[in-house]
Write a protein that holds these residues in place. Structure first.
Motif, short mmCIF file in Angstrom:
data_model
loop_
_atom_site.label_atom_id
_atom_site.label_comp_id
_atom_site.label_asym_id
_atom_site.label_seq_id
_atom_site.Cartn_x
_atom_site.Cartn_y
_atom_site.Cartn_z
N THR A 31 0.81 -1.22 0.00
CA THR A 31 0.00 0.00 0.00
C THR A 31 0.85 1.28 0.00
O THR A 31 0.30 2.36 -0.19
CB THR A 31 -0.96 0.03 1.21
N ARG A 39 -6.69 4.71 -5.51
CA ARG A 39 -7.23 3.93 -4.39
C ARG A 39 -8.59 3.32 -4.69
O ARG A 39 -8.87 2.19 -4.32
CB ARG A 39 -7.33 4.81 -3.15
N ILE A 50 -8.50 -1.32 -4.74
CA ILE A 50 -7.54 -1.46 -3.63
C ILE A 50 -8.19 -0.98 -2.34
O ILE A 50 -8.03 -1.60 -1.29
CB ILE A 50 -6.23 -0.72 -3.95
N TRP A 51 -8.94 0.11 -2.42
CA TRP A 51 -9.64 0.62 -1.23
C TRP A 51 -10.56 -0.44 -0.64
O TRP A 51 -10.58 -0.66 0.57
CB TRP A 51 -10.42 1.88 -1.56
N VAL A 54 -8.48 -3.03 1.13
CA VAL A 54 -7.97 -2.53 2.42
C VAL A 54 -9.08 -2.53 3.46
O VAL A 54 -8.90 -2.99 4.59
CB VAL A 54 -7.32 -1.13 2.25
N TRP A 95 -8.07 6.82 4.09
CA TRP A 95 -6.99 5.88 3.79
C TRP A 95 -6.12 5.65 5.03
O TRP A 95 -5.88 4.52 5.43
CB TRP A 95 -6.17 6.41 2.62
N THR A 147 -3.40 -9.10 0.12
CA THR A 147 -2.25 -8.25 -0.19
C THR A 147 -1.74 -8.57 -1.59
O THR A 147 -1.40 -7.66 -2.36
CB THR A 147 -1.14 -8.44 0.86
N ILE A 150 -3.84 -6.81 -4.01
CA ILE A 150 -3.49 -5.39 -4.09
C ILE A 150 -2.31 -5.20 -5.05
O ILE A 150 -2.32 -4.30 -5.89
CB ILE A 150 -3.18 -4.82 -2.69
#
Length: 161
Positions: A31, A39, A50-51, A54, A95, A147, A150
């Motif tokens: 990240t 994001r 990706i947001w 997360v 974030w 991960t 991502i």
């Protein structure tokens, strides 16, 4: 029965696995330095940004932590309670808050692992045979899986090393 020294070594290995990833990239590396405008981007043919990953990691890890500490744990509804809807713009505050919450929950979980009175191998009375060791491995496995996603999304967005 494992000796105290062996338990401590196991706990340290679990913490390293969750925190640093060992053979794979850590969440923190995956990240780091992500351009803010990427994001919330959902790449073509993928179901999430990706947001969203997360946030999913944050929610799932918090859920595992809550399960590990409380006989009053209330199960969440899958998948509704574990995934956030897509939104294109993710503020720096959102974030950073999400990443900080992941870090803070990991620290709390690590404290559980380090508490000598907690038996890594004893089943929680409120579960179906789950142990603290199993929950630590679950966090490590789940976090490493997402991960990697991502990293793949960053590659698709030309935002990886």
């Amino acid at each position: 029965m494992m000796e105290k020294n062996q338990i401590n070594k196991l706990v340290n290995e679990l913490i390293t696995l969750i925190e640093k990833g060992n053979a794979h990239v850590s969440l923190w590396d995956a990240t780091a330095k992500l351009p803010a405008d990427l994001r919330g981007v959902v790449p073509e043919s993928l179901p999430y940004s990706i947001w969203q990953l997360v946030e999913h990691l944050r929610i799932a890890q918090k859920d595992i932590l809550e399960f590990s500490v409380s006989s009053e744990y209330k199960e969440k509804e899958w998948p509704k309670d574990y995934w956030t809807p897509a939104h294109e713009q993710v503020s720096d505050e959102e974030w950073e808050n999400a990443l900080n919450e992941i870090r803070d929950d990991q620290k709390q979980f690590f404290a559980l692992l380090k508490t000598e009175t907690n038996d890594l191998f004893a089943a929680f009375p409120w579960g179906d045979g789950q142990t603290l060791l199993r929950e630590a491995l679950l966090i490590a496995d789940h976090n490493s899986y997402h991960t990697a996603e991502i990293v793949v999304i960053r590659r698709l967005l030309n935002a990886w090393k």
